[in-house]
Design a protein around this motif. Structure first.
Motif, PDB file in Angstrom:
ATOM      1  N   ILE A 195      36.703  50.310   9.680  1.00 36.61           N
ATOM      2  CA  ILE A 195      36.400  49.834  11.175  1.00 36.61           C
ATOM      3  C   ILE A 195      36.739  48.352  11.298  1.00 36.61           C
ATOM      4  CG2 ILE A 195      34.342  49.170  12.795  1.00 36.61           C
ATOM      5  CD1 ILE A 195      32.855  51.335  10.574  1.00 36.61           C
ATOM      6  N   THR A 196      37.423  47.979  12.511  1.00 38.09           N
ATOM      7  CA  THR A 196      37.775  46.568  12.884  1.00 38.09           C
ATOM      8  C   THR A 196      36.866  46.132  13.833  1.00 38.09           C
ATOM      9  OG1 THR A 196      39.376  47.376  14.556  1.00 38.09           O
ATOM     10  CG2 THR A 196      40.304  47.261  12.434  1.00 38.09           C
ATOM     11  N   ALA A 197      36.374  44.962  13.925  1.00 41.56           N
ATOM     12  CA  ALA A 197      35.487  44.281  14.746  1.00 41.56           C
ATOM     13  C   ALA A 197      35.794  42.913  15.011  1.00 41.56           C
ATOM     14  CB  ALA A 197      34.069  44.660  14.216  1.00 41.56           C
ATOM     15  N   GLY A 198      35.204  42.556  16.269  1.00 44.43           N
ATOM     16  CA  GLY A 198      35.264  41.297  16.616  1.00 44.43           C
ATOM     17  C   GLY A 198      36.413  40.920  17.267  1.00 44.43           C
ATOM     18  N   PRO A 199      36.635  39.375  17.526  1.00 45.47           N
ATOM     19  CA  PRO A 199      37.972  38.830  18.228  1.00 45.47           C
ATOM     20  C   PRO A 199      38.972  38.540  17.059  1.00 45.47           C
ATOM     21  CG  PRO A 199      36.527  37.141  17.886  1.00 45.47           C
ATOM     22  CD  PRO A 199      35.704  38.279  17.435  1.00 45.47           C
ATOM     23  N   THR A 200      40.176  38.371  17.479  1.00 44.92           N
ATOM     24  CA  THR A 200      41.159  37.610  16.776  1.00 44.92           C
ATOM     25  C   THR A 200      41.389  35.962  17.238  1.00 44.92           C
ATOM     26  OG1 THR A 200      43.066  38.433  17.688  1.00 44.92           O
ATOM     27  CG2 THR A 200      42.352  39.684  15.980  1.00 44.92           C
ATOM     28  N   ARG A 201      41.936  35.468  16.225  1.00 49.57           N
ATOM     29  CA  ARG A 201      42.141  34.047  16.793  1.00 49.57           C
ATOM     30  C   ARG A 201      43.686  33.813  16.229  1.00 49.57           C
ATOM     31  NH1 ARG A 201      36.902  30.484  14.450  1.00 49.57           N
ATOM     32  NH2 ARG A 201      35.498  31.108  16.049  1.00 49.57           N
ATOM     33  N   GLU A 202      44.485  33.399  17.445  1.00 46.80           N
ATOM     34  CA  GLU A 202      45.831  33.160  17.260  1.00 46.80           C
ATOM     35  C   GLU A 202      46.079  31.523  17.360  1.00 46.80           C
ATOM     36  OE1 GLU A 202      47.454  35.815  16.256  1.00 46.80           O
ATOM     37  OE2 GLU A 202      45.596  37.291  16.794  1.00 46.80           O
ATOM     38  N   PRO A 203      46.350  30.994  16.340  1.00 49.99           N
ATOM     39  CA  PRO A 203      46.238  29.408  16.161  1.00 49.99           C
ATOM     40  C   PRO A 203      47.441  28.722  17.304  1.00 49.99           C
ATOM     41  CG  PRO A 203      47.249  30.373  14.159  1.00 49.99           C
ATOM     42  CD  PRO A 203      46.626  31.476  15.126  1.00 49.99           C
ATOM     43  N   ILE A 204      47.150  27.971  18.018  1.00 52.25           N
ATOM     44  CA  ILE A 204      47.957  27.113  18.631  1.00 52.25           C
ATOM     45  C   ILE A 204      48.646  25.765  18.071  1.00 52.25           C
ATOM     46  CG2 ILE A 204      48.484  25.780  20.961  1.00 52.25           C
ATOM     47  CD1 ILE A 204      46.465  27.557  22.254  1.00 52.25           C
ATOM     48  N   ASP A 205      47.479  25.226  17.342  1.00 53.61           N
ATOM     49  CA  ASP A 205      47.714  24.156  16.621  1.00 53.61           C
ATOM     50  C   ASP A 205      46.839  24.004  15.549  1.00 53.61           C
ATOM     51  OD1 ASP A 205      45.688  22.966  17.718  1.00 53.61           O
ATOM     52  OD2 ASP A 205      46.776  21.619  19.135  1.00 53.61           O
ATOM     53  N   PRO A 206      46.589  23.173  14.650  1.00 53.00           N
ATOM     54  CA  PRO A 206      45.562  22.977  13.667  1.00 53.00           C
ATOM     55  C   PRO A 206      44.193  23.201  14.012  1.00 53.00           C
ATOM     56  CG  PRO A 206      47.213  21.622  12.782  1.00 53.00           C
ATOM     57  CD  PRO A 206      47.627  22.094  14.380  1.00 53.00           C
ATOM     58  N   ALA A 225      25.997  52.285  11.079  1.00 46.36           N
ATOM     59  CA  ALA A 225      25.720  53.624  11.279  1.00 46.36           C
ATOM     60  C   ALA A 225      26.598  54.500  10.253  1.00 46.36           C
ATOM     61  CB  ALA A 225      26.165  53.994  12.714  1.00 46.36           C
ATOM     62  N   ALA A 226      27.910  54.132  10.131  1.00 47.76           N
ATOM     63  CA  ALA A 226      28.675  54.740   9.075  1.00 47.76           C
ATOM     64  C   ALA A 226      28.080  54.620   7.614  1.00 47.76           C
ATOM     65  CB  ALA A 226      30.159  54.284   8.946  1.00 47.76           C
ATOM     66  N   ALA A 227      27.663  53.432   7.165  1.00 48.42           N
ATOM     67  CA  ALA A 227      27.034  53.398   5.916  1.00 48.42           C
ATOM     68  C   ALA A 227      25.768  54.118   5.848  1.00 48.42           C
ATOM     69  CB  ALA A 227      26.720  51.695   5.508  1.00 48.42           C
ATOM     70  N   GLU A 228      25.189  54.185   7.033  1.00 49.67           N
ATOM     71  CA  GLU A 228      23.501  54.934   6.711  1.00 49.67           C
ATOM     72  C   GLU A 228      23.982  56.492   6.651  1.00 49.67           C
ATOM     73  OE1 GLU A 228      21.710  53.932  10.545  1.00 49.67           O
ATOM     74  OE2 GLU A 228      21.107  52.017   9.596  1.00 49.67           O
ATOM     75  N   LEU A 229      25.260  57.069   6.870  1.00 49.28           N
ATOM     76  CA  LEU A 229      25.507  58.510   7.045  1.00 49.28           C
ATOM     77  C   LEU A 229      25.960  58.593   5.663  1.00 49.28           C
ATOM     78  CD1 LEU A 229      26.632  59.414  10.559  1.00 49.28           C
ATOM     79  CD2 LEU A 229      24.358  59.737   9.478  1.00 49.28           C
ATOM     80  N   GLY A 230      26.219  57.619   4.901  1.00 48.03           N
ATOM     81  CA  GLY A 230      26.657  57.750   3.527  1.00 48.03           C
ATOM     82  C   GLY A 230      28.172  57.422   3.254  1.00 48.03           C
ATOM     83  N   ALA A 231      28.889  56.971   4.090  1.00 44.65           N
ATOM     84  CA  ALA A 231      30.346  56.839   3.977  1.00 44.65           C
ATOM     85  C   ALA A 231      30.455  55.244   3.259  1.00 44.65           C
ATOM     86  CB  ALA A 231      31.094  56.485   5.343  1.00 44.65           C
ATOM     87  N   GLU A 232      31.644  55.317   2.358  1.00 50.34           N
ATOM     88  CA  GLU A 232      32.011  54.291   2.066  1.00 50.34           C
ATOM     89  C   GLU A 232      32.747  53.473   3.246  1.00 50.34           C
ATOM     90  OE1 GLU A 232      36.094  52.458  -0.613  1.00 50.34           O
ATOM     91  OE2 GLU A 232      35.551  54.671  -0.731  1.00 50.34           O
ATOM     92  N   THR A 233      32.139  52.351   3.492  1.00 48.97           N
ATOM     93  CA  THR A 233      32.530  51.636   4.720  1.00 48.97           C
ATOM     94  C   THR A 233      33.022  50.298   4.610  1.00 48.97           C
ATOM     95  OG1 THR A 233      30.584  52.661   5.738  1.00 48.97           O
ATOM     96  CG2 THR A 233      31.459  50.901   6.863  1.00 48.97           C
ATOM     97  N   VAL A 234      34.281  50.218   5.181  1.00 53.07           N
ATOM     98  CA  VAL A 234      34.978  48.979   5.047  1.00 53.07           C
ATOM     99  C   VAL A 234      35.073  48.517   6.441  1.00 53.07           C
ATOM    100  CG1 VAL A 234      37.104  47.718   4.426  1.00 53.07           C
ATOM    101  CG2 VAL A 234      36.310  49.739   3.133  1.00 53.07           C
ATOM    102  N   LEU A 235      34.746  47.145   6.792  1.00 53.26           N
ATOM    103  CA  LEU A 235      34.701  46.599   7.817  1.00 53.26           C
ATOM    104  C   LEU A 235      35.652  45.286   7.708  1.00 53.26           C
ATOM    105  CD1 LEU A 235      33.401  45.972  10.717  1.00 53.26           C
ATOM    106  CD2 LEU A 235      31.635  44.608   9.602  1.00 53.26           C
ATOM    107  N   VAL A 236      36.558  45.318   8.724  1.00 56.43           N
ATOM    108  CA  VAL A 236      37.789  44.469   8.882  1.00 56.43           C
ATOM    109  C   VAL A 236      37.303  43.651  10.152  1.00 56.43           C
ATOM    110  CG1 VAL A 236      40.225  43.962   9.077  1.00 56.43           C
ATOM    111  CG2 VAL A 236      39.659  45.907   7.637  1.00 56.43           C
ATOM    112  N   SER A 237      36.954  42.412  10.033  1.00 55.94           N
ATOM    113  CA  SER A 237      36.022  41.572  11.101  1.00 55.94           C
ATOM    114  C   SER A 237      36.821  40.483  11.453  1.00 55.94           C
ATOM    115  CB  SER A 237      34.811  41.311  10.653  1.00 55.94           C
ATOM    116  OG  SER A 237      34.256  40.467  11.658  1.00 55.94           O
TER     117      SER A 237
END
Length: 407
Positions: A195-206, A225-237
């Motif tokens: 699952i991917t979640a949240g915003p991304t941040r694209e740098p303009i300067d430092p 919810a995925a983890a509760e159903l037993g899945a191996e769950t990876v969250l890319v956030s």
């Protein structure tokens, strides 16, 4: 729905300063879809009121073992047995002693002795009381009886001492409740969900970046919810201020390119769900130093298109069995989502209206439309946890239908 949806929790509140945390506990349980009934001990009424807890739970708060009205409406035996789980928070040394020795001299201890349902306790007391041999004997006796325990945590006490004795935080107690109510068979056991979640941040300067208002709440709820159903769950956030759900592996990223790389590294997977609000563009050349104001006016930013993560994964040779995209729209929601479904090559699009007056971005509720090649399914407004649970149950059913039960 999530594992707590449709469940009834009987919350017994003991007499301690930590009782103030039960307001948040009730709110979290209600958000997760649980029905909450409450028993207050006489001592607990010194710290919290029946009125405040009744307002939060939406139901009657019980206090008196000998109330004729309460016994007619919901007898103490029925009160304890009608629940799916009993939670004692905070549980005091005195109340634990009563439980361990089978005493029943008030409504709380009587309900605990009369129940045939699982019990979870969250102790809270002075560190010396917690460490006392009598208390520890009672704890061991309760464990042998199958009573679940969450906490206590280390920290500073209201009395000024420091050590073990602080009641677990409401979120920890909810996680423990979920763990105790998990079904023995889990439809996504042996499956992998990314699952991917949240915003991304694209740098303009430092110090500056391009981003958006995504809170990540819906993606994190889906991961839970995925983890509760037993899945191996990876969250890319992307960057958010949310706790990692229990049983979930979280990979933090910043940019769209980072998110694509991290997601690709987690393949193969059975299901991939793309809830992240990925920036469509990035600055073509990030400034090495902070951009300064000048007489020439504001700088000109040349933008480059970011990778399309959903389309890339949908068309990859390592494509998950089910790919789900999200469409955050401000107009013509279903029409734009249908176009996105065909353009991206995914199996489902979950579309929602994110206009500022909708309250979806950063809020706890959502109204979604499930768009597939077979048509559109309009869901009523519900909490993001409810959306997550309902969506994951749907995807689990689709996966089992396509692949069969896991071995």
């Amino acid at each position: 729905m999530t594992l707590l949806a449709g469940k009834t929790v009987l919350l017994i509140i003991g007499g301690g300063i930590a009782a103030y945390k039960t307001h948040d506990l009730v709110r979290l349980l209600k958000t997760r879809g649980a029905s909450v009934r409450i028993i207050l001990t006489k001592a607990a009424e010194e710290f919290v009121t029946p009125l405040s807890l009744s307002s939060l739970s939406g139901g009657k708060v019980y206090t008196d073992l000998f109330s004729l009205t309460d016994e007619v409406e919901m007898g103490h035996i029925q009160l304890s047995r009608a629940a799916d789980l009993l939670v004692v928070a905070p549980v005091t040394a005195d109340l634990m002693a009563k439980m361990a020795h089978g005493l029943a001299d008030d409504l709380a201890s009587t309900a605990l002795l009369a129940t045939d349902k699982p019990v979870l306790i969250a102790p809270a007391m002075n560190v010396r009381m917690w460490r006392h041999r009598a208390t520890q004997r009672n704890v061991e006796a309760l464990k042998r009886d199958g009573v679940g325990l969450v906490g206590p945590n280390d920290g500073e006490m209201a009395c000024g001492e420091f050590g073990a004795g602080r009641m677990a935080e409401p979120g920890e107690i909810v996680d423990a409740i979920v763990d105790m109510l998990k079904p023995r068979t889990q439809p996504l056991a042996g499956r992998k969900v990314v699952i991917t979640a949240g915003p991304t941040r694209e740098p303009i300067d430092p110090v500056r970046f391009i981003s958006n208002h995504s809170s990540g709440k819906q993606g994190y709820a889906i991961a839970r919810a995925a983890a509760e159903l037993g899945a191996e769950t990876v969250l890319v956030s992307g960057p958010v201020s949310l706790a990692i759900p229990p049983g979930v592996q979280m990979i933090p990223v910043e940019t769209a390119e980072d998110m694509l790389a991290a997601t690709t590294d987690e393949l193969p997977a059975d299901i991939a769900i793309f809830t992240a609000a990925v920036a469509d563009w990035r600055v073509a050349a990030q400034a090495g130093q902070k951009l300064k104001k000048s007489a020439a006016g504001p700088p000109t930013l040349t933008l480059a298109e970011n990778p399309d993560i959903l389309a890339t994964i949908s068309r990859s040779g390592n494509r998950p069995e089910i790919v789900v995209g999200f469409a955050a729209e401000t107009e013509n929601v279903v029409e734009h989502a249908t176009q996105k479904l065909r353009k991206k090559g995914c199996d489902l699009i979950v579309a929602n209206d994110v206009r500022r007056d909708s309250g979806v971005l950063g809020g706890d509720r959502n109204t979604v439309h499930l768009v597939s090649e077979s048509g559109t399914e309009n869901w009523p407004e519900m909490s993001k946890d409810e959306v997550a649970g309902r969506l994951m149950e749907r995807l689990a059913g689709m996966l089992i239908k396509q692949q069969g039960p896991s071995g």
